[in-house]
Scaffold this motif. Sequence first.
Motif, PDB file in Angstrom:
ATOM      1  N   HIS A   1       0.841  -1.201   0.000  1.00 27.37           N
ATOM      2  CA  HIS A   1       0.000   0.000   0.000  1.00 27.37           C
ATOM      3  C   HIS A   1       0.877   1.253   0.000  1.00 27.37           C
ATOM      4  O   HIS A   1       0.654   2.179  -0.783  1.00 27.37           O
ATOM      5  CB  HIS A   1      -0.945  -0.011   1.209  1.00 27.37           C
ATOM      6  CG  HIS A   1      -1.794   1.208   1.309  1.00 27.37           C
ATOM      7  ND1 HIS A   1      -2.857   1.446   0.480  1.00 27.37           N
ATOM      8  CD2 HIS A   1      -1.716   2.275   2.144  1.00 27.37           C
ATOM      9  CE1 HIS A   1      -3.407   2.600   0.788  1.00 27.37           C
ATOM     10  NE2 HIS A   1      -2.730   3.124   1.804  1.00 27.37           N
ATOM     11  N   LEU A   2       1.884   1.274   0.861  1.00 29.39           N
ATOM     12  CA  LEU A   2       2.802   2.412   0.907  1.00 29.39           C
ATOM     13  C   LEU A   2       3.530   2.553  -0.427  1.00 29.39           C
ATOM     14  O   LEU A   2       3.707   3.671  -0.925  1.00 29.39           O
ATOM     15  CB  LEU A   2       3.798   2.257   2.058  1.00 29.39           C
ATOM     16  CG  LEU A   2       4.854   3.356   2.190  1.00 29.39           C
ATOM     17  CD1 LEU A   2       4.222   4.734   2.332  1.00 29.39           C
ATOM     18  CD2 LEU A   2       5.774   3.058   3.366  1.00 29.39           C
TER      19      LEU A   2
ATOM     20  N   GLU B   1       4.402   5.482  -5.478  1.00 29.45           N
ATOM     21  CA  GLU B   1       4.299   5.467  -6.938  1.00 29.45           C
ATOM     22  C   GLU B   1       3.381   6.573  -7.443  1.00 29.45           C
ATOM     23  O   GLU B   1       3.643   7.178  -8.488  1.00 29.45           O
ATOM     24  CB  GLU B   1       3.774   4.113  -7.421  1.00 29.45           C
ATOM     25  CG  GLU B   1       4.768   2.994  -7.286  1.00 29.45           C
ATOM     26  CD  GLU B   1       4.159   1.614  -7.521  1.00 29.45           C
ATOM     27  OE1 GLU B   1       2.908   1.487  -7.580  1.00 29.45           O
ATOM     28  OE2 GLU B   1       4.936   0.653  -7.625  1.00 29.45           O
ATOM     29  N   ALA B   2       2.298   6.853  -6.718  1.00 35.56           N
ATOM     30  CA  ALA B   2       1.348   7.886  -7.121  1.00 35.56           C
ATOM     31  C   ALA B   2       1.938   9.290  -6.978  1.00 35.56           C
ATOM     32  O   ALA B   2       1.504  10.222  -7.662  1.00 35.56           O
ATOM     33  CB  ALA B   2       0.064   7.775  -6.293  1.00 35.56           C
ATOM     34  N   CYS B   3       2.921   9.442  -6.112  1.00 34.21           N
ATOM     35  CA  CYS B   3       3.515  10.756  -5.840  1.00 34.21           C
ATOM     36  C   CYS B   3       4.810  11.009  -6.590  1.00 34.21           C
ATOM     37  O   CYS B   3       5.230  12.155  -6.738  1.00 34.21           O
ATOM     38  CB  CYS B   3       3.790  10.901  -4.338  1.00 34.21           C
ATOM     39  SG  CYS B   3       2.331  10.866  -3.304  1.00 34.21           S
ATOM     40  N   ALA B   4       5.477   9.960  -7.019  1.00 34.29           N
ATOM     41  CA  ALA B   4       6.802  10.109  -7.635  1.00 34.29           C
ATOM     42  C   ALA B   4       6.984   9.053  -8.715  1.00 34.29           C
ATOM     43  O   ALA B   4       6.441   7.958  -8.609  1.00 34.29           O
ATOM     44  CB  ALA B   4       7.891   9.955  -6.567  1.00 34.29           C
TER      45      ALA B   4
ATOM     46  N   MET C   1      11.224   2.990  12.110  1.00 32.80           N
ATOM     47  CA  MET C   1      10.038   2.130  12.211  1.00 32.80           C
ATOM     48  C   MET C   1       8.816   3.013  11.887  1.00 32.80           C
ATOM     49  O   MET C   1       8.639   4.063  12.499  1.00 32.80           O
ATOM     50  CB  MET C   1       9.917   1.555  13.607  1.00 32.80           C
ATOM     51  CG  MET C   1       8.757   0.617  13.803  1.00 32.80           C
ATOM     52  SD  MET C   1       8.970  -0.983  13.015  1.00 32.80           S
ATOM     53  CE  MET C   1      10.321  -1.675  13.936  1.00 32.80           C
ATOM     54  N   VAL C   2       8.013   2.584  10.929  1.00 30.34           N
ATOM     55  CA  VAL C   2       6.814   3.296  10.556  1.00 30.34           C
ATOM     56  C   VAL C   2       5.628   2.476  11.050  1.00 30.34           C
ATOM     57  O   VAL C   2       5.382   1.368  10.555  1.00 30.34           O
ATOM     58  CB  VAL C   2       6.731   3.505   9.030  1.00 30.34           C
ATOM     59  CG1 VAL C   2       5.430   4.201   8.647  1.00 30.34           C
ATOM     60  CG2 VAL C   2       7.948   4.286   8.526  1.00 30.34           C
ATOM     61  N   GLU C   3       4.927   2.983  12.047  1.00 30.27           N
ATOM     62  CA  GLU C   3       3.771   2.286  12.625  1.00 30.27           C
ATOM     63  C   GLU C   3       2.581   2.453  11.696  1.00 30.27           C
ATOM     64  O   GLU C   3       2.266   3.561  11.264  1.00 30.27           O
ATOM     65  CB  GLU C   3       3.468   2.846  14.023  1.00 30.27           C
ATOM     66  CG  GLU C   3       2.297   2.188  14.703  1.00 30.27           C
ATOM     67  CD  GLU C   3       2.472   0.680  14.906  1.00 30.27           C
ATOM     68  OE1 GLU C   3       1.458  -0.036  14.741  1.00 30.27           O
ATOM     69  OE2 GLU C   3       3.589   0.236  15.221  1.00 30.27           O
ATOM     70  N   ASN C   4       1.907   1.359  11.415  1.00 26.80           N
ATOM     71  CA  ASN C   4       0.800   1.374  10.451  1.00 26.80           C
ATOM     72  C   ASN C   4      -0.377   0.535  10.944  1.00 26.80           C
ATOM     73  O   ASN C   4      -0.835  -0.361  10.280  1.00 26.80           O
ATOM     74  CB  ASN C   4       1.306   0.872   9.093  1.00 26.80           C
ATOM     75  CG  ASN C   4       0.312   1.126   7.986  1.00 26.80           C
ATOM     76  OD1 ASN C   4      -0.473   2.049   8.062  1.00 26.80           O
ATOM     77  ND2 ASN C   4       0.358   0.318   6.962  1.00 26.80           N
TER      78      ASN C   4
END
Length: 190
Positions: free
Chosen positions: A38-39, A44-47, A186-189
């Motif tokens: 998802h990330l 991809e949608a932004c760059a 660490m990216v909490e999701n």
Amino acid sequence: MVDMDALNRILGEAELIIKERKRVVVAIDGKSGTGKSHLARLIEACAGVSTIHMDDFFLPKEKRTAERYATAGGNVDSERFLTEVINPLRSKIPFSYRPFDCSLMALSDRIVEVDKPFILVEGVYSLHPLFRDAYDLGYVLSASYDARIARIKARSGEKKLETFTSLWMPLEDRYFEAFDFSMYPMVENG
């Protein structure tokens, strides 16, 4: 949902490196159901990115041995990933590869071209110590067990959830216990 601050942080850090070096290679690792794909789609949608999915390097049947599964991080075709992705990344040259097709249990005929200044490697095992020196940035996604189970069930169904909980998730746990990831944000999701 991935925190927008985390997304903006990744994009901002990547942009700084592209300005300085003309290319950035970012790896996003994490256990199943943490939101890596998802990330990657948000990035991809932004760059403009070339995205490499670790699922494209699924371990073929002939390499699935008890010894291989007993090795932390052994559940990926690391030999092919090193040859087809990591070595060209280290050499800083454009390259292509054929992804593994799980429905055929063989390499696909499709060719993935990797030739953009922003290269994204997403998937569990992407930050294995064998690969780390090819990346400029690395991140580890995290989520609660319940959130992960809910996501896996929603995307794969009840039948495949059993395979995840009995086979894939224990292999991932072994990988994350065996290696040090403390140098990566660490990216909490969830």
